[in-house]
Scaffold this motif. Structure first.
Motif, PDB file in Angstrom:
ATOM      1  N   ARG A  75       0.834  -1.204   0.000  1.00 24.74           N
ATOM      2  CA  ARG A  75       0.000   0.000   0.000  1.00 24.74           C
ATOM      3  C   ARG A  75       0.864   1.248   0.000  1.00 24.74           C
ATOM      4  NH1 ARG A  75      -1.031   1.869   5.502  1.00 24.74           N
ATOM      5  NH2 ARG A  75       0.116   0.589   7.010  1.00 24.74           N
ATOM      6  N   GLY A  76       0.230   2.381  -0.203  1.00 20.20           N
ATOM      7  CA  GLY A  76       0.891   3.668  -0.100  1.00 20.20           C
ATOM      8  C   GLY A  76       2.059   3.840  -1.042  1.00 20.20           C
ATOM      9  N   ILE A  77       3.136   4.405  -0.524  1.00 18.64           N
ATOM     10  CA  ILE A  77       4.317   4.662  -1.340  1.00 18.64           C
ATOM     11  C   ILE A  77       4.916   3.356  -1.839  1.00 18.64           C
ATOM     12  CG2 ILE A  77       6.700   5.525  -1.263  1.00 18.64           C
ATOM     13  CD1 ILE A  77       5.680   7.719   0.650  1.00 18.64           C
ATOM     14  N   GLY A  78       4.951   2.327  -0.999  1.00 16.57           N
ATOM     15  CA  GLY A  78       5.520   1.047  -1.422  1.00 16.57           C
ATOM     16  C   GLY A  78       4.788   0.457  -2.610  1.00 16.57           C
ATOM     17  N   ARG A  79       3.467   0.503  -2.582  1.00 19.15           N
ATOM     18  CA  ARG A  79       2.669   0.019  -3.713  1.00 19.15           C
ATOM     19  C   ARG A  79       2.999   0.807  -4.982  1.00 19.15           C
ATOM     20  NH1 ARG A  79      -1.815   2.010  -6.087  1.00 19.15           N
ATOM     21  NH2 ARG A  79      -3.191   0.544  -7.215  1.00 19.15           N
ATOM     22  N   ALA A  80       3.047   2.130  -4.868  1.00 15.62           N
ATOM     23  CA  ALA A  80       3.341   2.959  -6.030  1.00 15.62           C
ATOM     24  C   ALA A  80       4.728   2.659  -6.592  1.00 15.62           C
ATOM     25  CB  ALA A  80       3.234   4.443  -5.666  1.00 15.62           C
ATOM     26  N   VAL A  81       5.687   2.420  -5.711  1.00 17.44           N
ATOM     27  CA  VAL A  81       7.044   2.093  -6.157  1.00 17.44           C
ATOM     28  C   VAL A  81       7.066   0.758  -6.875  1.00 17.44           C
ATOM     29  CG1 VAL A  81       9.362   1.460  -5.353  1.00 17.44           C
ATOM     30  CG2 VAL A  81       8.224   3.499  -4.428  1.00 17.44           C
ATOM     31  N   ALA A  82       6.406  -0.251  -6.297  1.00 20.54           N
ATOM     32  CA  ALA A  82       6.380  -1.579  -6.913  1.00 20.54           C
ATOM     33  C   ALA A  82       5.781  -1.514  -8.316  1.00 20.54           C
ATOM     34  CB  ALA A  82       5.593  -2.545  -6.040  1.00 20.54           C
ATOM     35  N   LEU A  83       4.674  -0.788  -8.462  1.00 19.75           N
ATOM     36  CA  LEU A  83       4.031  -0.687  -9.768  1.00 19.75           C
ATOM     37  C   LEU A  83       4.883   0.099 -10.761  1.00 19.75           C
ATOM     38  CD1 LEU A  83       0.347  -0.027  -8.626  1.00 19.75           C
ATOM     39  CD2 LEU A  83       1.269  -2.126  -9.624  1.00 19.75           C
ATOM     40  N   ARG A  84       5.511   1.163 -10.301  1.00 21.60           N
ATOM     41  CA  ARG A  84       6.341   1.969 -11.204  1.00 21.60           C
ATOM     42  C   ARG A  84       7.556   1.176 -11.687  1.00 21.60           C
ATOM     43  NH1 ARG A  84       7.641   7.285 -12.839  1.00 21.60           N
ATOM     44  NH2 ARG A  84       9.340   6.970 -14.336  1.00 21.60           N
ATOM     45  N   LEU A  85       8.196   0.441 -10.797  1.00 19.65           N
ATOM     46  CA  LEU A  85       9.347  -0.357 -11.208  1.00 19.65           C
ATOM     47  C   LEU A  85       8.922  -1.438 -12.204  1.00 19.65           C
ATOM     48  CD1 LEU A  85      11.297  -0.750  -7.833  1.00 19.65           C
ATOM     49  CD2 LEU A  85      11.741   0.857  -9.702  1.00 19.65           C
ATOM     50  N   ALA A  86       7.748  -2.005 -11.994  1.00 18.13           N
ATOM     51  CA  ALA A  86       7.236  -2.978 -12.958  1.00 18.13           C
ATOM     52  C   ALA A  86       6.969  -2.323 -14.307  1.00 18.13           C
ATOM     53  CB  ALA A  86       5.957  -3.623 -12.421  1.00 18.13           C
ATOM     54  N   GLU A  87       6.391  -1.140 -14.298  1.00 21.22           N
ATOM     55  CA  GLU A  87       6.141  -0.424 -15.545  1.00 21.22           C
ATOM     56  C   GLU A  87       7.436  -0.128 -16.290  1.00 21.22           C
ATOM     57  OE1 GLU A  87       4.030   2.967 -14.180  1.00 21.22           O
ATOM     58  OE2 GLU A  87       2.123   1.892 -13.933  1.00 21.22           O
ATOM     59  N   ASP A  88       8.504   0.080 -15.541  1.00 21.46           N
ATOM     60  CA  ASP A  88       9.806   0.358 -16.159  1.00 21.46           C
ATOM     61  C   ASP A  88      10.538  -0.919 -16.557  1.00 21.46           C
ATOM     62  OD1 ASP A  88       9.317   3.019 -15.883  1.00 21.46           O
ATOM     63  OD2 ASP A  88      10.897   3.422 -14.435  1.00 21.46           O
ATOM     64  N   GLY A  89       9.963  -2.088 -16.252  1.00 20.05           N
ATOM     65  CA  GLY A  89      10.526  -3.331 -16.773  1.00 20.05           C
ATOM     66  C   GLY A  89      11.041  -4.333 -15.771  1.00 20.05           C
ATOM     67  N   ALA A  90      10.921  -4.035 -14.474  1.00 17.98           N
ATOM     68  CA  ALA A  90      11.472  -4.945 -13.462  1.00 17.98           C
ATOM     69  C   ALA A  90      10.460  -6.009 -13.053  1.00 17.98           C
ATOM     70  CB  ALA A  90      11.907  -4.167 -12.232  1.00 17.98           C
ATOM     71  N   ASP A  91      10.953  -7.187 -12.709  1.00 18.18           N
ATOM     72  CA  ASP A  91      10.175  -8.161 -11.959  1.00 18.18           C
ATOM     73  C   ASP A  91      10.257  -7.748 -10.490  1.00 18.18           C
ATOM     74  OD1 ASP A  91       9.612  -9.751 -14.243  1.00 18.18           O
ATOM     75  OD2 ASP A  91      11.620 -10.610 -14.089  1.00 18.18           O
ATOM     76  N   VAL A  92       9.167  -7.938  -9.755  1.00 20.39           N
ATOM     77  CA  VAL A  92       9.083  -7.350  -8.415  1.00 20.39           C
ATOM     78  C   VAL A  92       8.683  -8.384  -7.374  1.00 20.39           C
ATOM     79  CG1 VAL A  92       7.986  -5.577  -6.982  1.00 20.39           C
ATOM     80  CG2 VAL A  92       8.464  -5.110  -9.406  1.00 20.39           C
ATOM     81  N   VAL A  93       9.420  -8.378  -6.274  1.00 20.33           N
ATOM     82  CA  VAL A  93       9.030  -9.085  -5.058  1.00 20.33           C
ATOM     83  C   VAL A  93       8.686  -8.018  -4.035  1.00 20.33           C
ATOM     84  CG1 VAL A  93       9.758 -10.657  -3.233  1.00 20.33           C
ATOM     85  CG2 VAL A  93      10.564 -11.011  -5.586  1.00 20.33           C
ATOM     86  N   LEU A  94       7.557  -8.158  -3.382  1.00 21.39           N
ATOM     87  CA  LEU A  94       7.181  -7.184  -2.367  1.00 21.39           C
ATOM     88  C   LEU A  94       6.887  -7.900  -1.059  1.00 21.39           C
ATOM     89  CD1 LEU A  94       3.712  -7.043  -1.960  1.00 21.39           C
ATOM     90  CD2 LEU A  94       4.031  -6.485  -4.374  1.00 21.39           C
ATOM     91  N   THR A  95       7.216  -7.245   0.037  1.00 12.51           N
ATOM     92  CA  THR A  95       6.887  -7.812   1.339  1.00 12.51           C
ATOM     93  C   THR A  95       5.683  -7.092   1.917  1.00 12.51           C
ATOM     94  OG1 THR A  95       8.265  -6.351   2.716  1.00 12.51           O
ATOM     95  CG2 THR A  95       9.329  -8.311   1.753  1.00 12.51           C
ATOM     96  N   TYR A  96       5.002  -7.801   2.814  1.00 11.14           N
ATOM     97  CA  TYR A  96       3.881  -7.235   3.536  1.00 11.14           C
ATOM     98  C   TYR A  96       3.844  -7.917   4.897  1.00 11.14           C
ATOM     99  CZ  TYR A  96       1.452 -11.624   2.698  1.00 11.14           C
ATOM    100  OH  TYR A  96       1.114 -12.954   2.683  1.00 11.14           O
TER     101      TYR A  96
END
Length: 246
Positions: free
Chosen positions: A16-37
């Motif tokens: 959520r919040g900034i972390g969610r926005a970062v995860a989505l933006r990095l994916a849009e720029d081409g990265a595979d993403v692991v996120l913790t919660y």
């Protein structure tokens, strides 16, 4: 273009919040993403689904950032899942404020464990996996440089510690071609600090732009540091705060 095609990113507190926005933006720029919660399984799953819709791979890992073993395991799992780890975003944090008389050892230990020890331990673990071009980006707070309201002693202490950590990481890892930087958001419209909260007008008045940021605006700076545009930036603290600290 600031693309990061084929790289793997780990974003702590990415549901959520900034972390969610970062995860989505990095994916849009081409990265595979692991996120913790920590607790919000449904929100984390929704972010994973959104990343997959973008066309990138994603997984969510449950981890309490106060647990050293869980933090280290999450980093190792991120590297193992996609075969590499290129970007670490230390975003998870707790927001504990109140009069100094009301903040005892339990509050101190929890705040420092999540806001200071976890980024340190995650960075330590990530450094074992990263090669040249690796990026460590921590998310701090504008109160690390300007604390205008009472009750923020403990929170400001924890976020200010990230400045020194970032400088040290930059010096230690620079010879390996790995950068370390700190992004300090100002007031940002999230669940923790919504732009319509009772104190929002007062908070806005301390910024030069007179408004809250969106999480996407913070994510844009993180993405810049994570990509080729950030390859010669290290040890820096970048305030994305609408002029709060000027």
């Amino acid at each position: 273009m600031n693309k990061i095609e084929g790289r793997t990113a780990l974003v702590t507190g990415g549901s959520r919040g900034i972390g969610r926005a970062v995860a989505l933006r990095l994916a849009e720029d081409g990265a595979d993403v692991v996120l913790t919660y920590e607790h919000e399984t449904e929100r984390a799953a929704a972010v994973v689904d959104q990343i997959k819709e973008i066309g990138r791979r994603a997984v969510a890992v449950q981890a309490d950032s106060a647990d050293v073993a869980a933090v280290t395991a999450a980093v190792d799992e991120a590297a193992a899942t996609f075969g590499r780890l290129d970007i670490l975003v230390n975003n998870a944090g707790v927001f504990v404020v109140g009069p100094i008389e009301d903040l005892g050892p339990a509050e101190f230990d929890r705040t420092v464990a999540v806001n200071v020890r976890a980024p340190f331990m995650a960075s330590r673990a990530a450094a074992r996996h990263m090669t040249e071009g690796g990026r460590i980006i921590s998310v701090g707070s504008n109160v690390g440089e300007r604390t205008v309201f009472p009750g923020f002693t403990l929170y400001a202490l924890s976020k200010t510690a990230l400045i020194g950590m970032t400088k040290g990481l930059a010096r230690d890892l620079g010879p390996r071609g790995i950068t370390a930087n700190l992004v300090n958001p100002g007031p940002t419209d999230t669940d923790a600090n919504p732009a319509d909260n009772p104190n929002a007008d007062a908070i806005r008045s301390f910024t030069a732009l007179g408004r809250y940021a969106t999480p996407d605006e913070i994510a844009a700076t993180v993405a810049h540091l994570a990509g080729d545009g950030g390859r010669y930036i290290t040890g820096a603290t970048i305030n994305v705060d609408g002029g709060f600290t000027i």
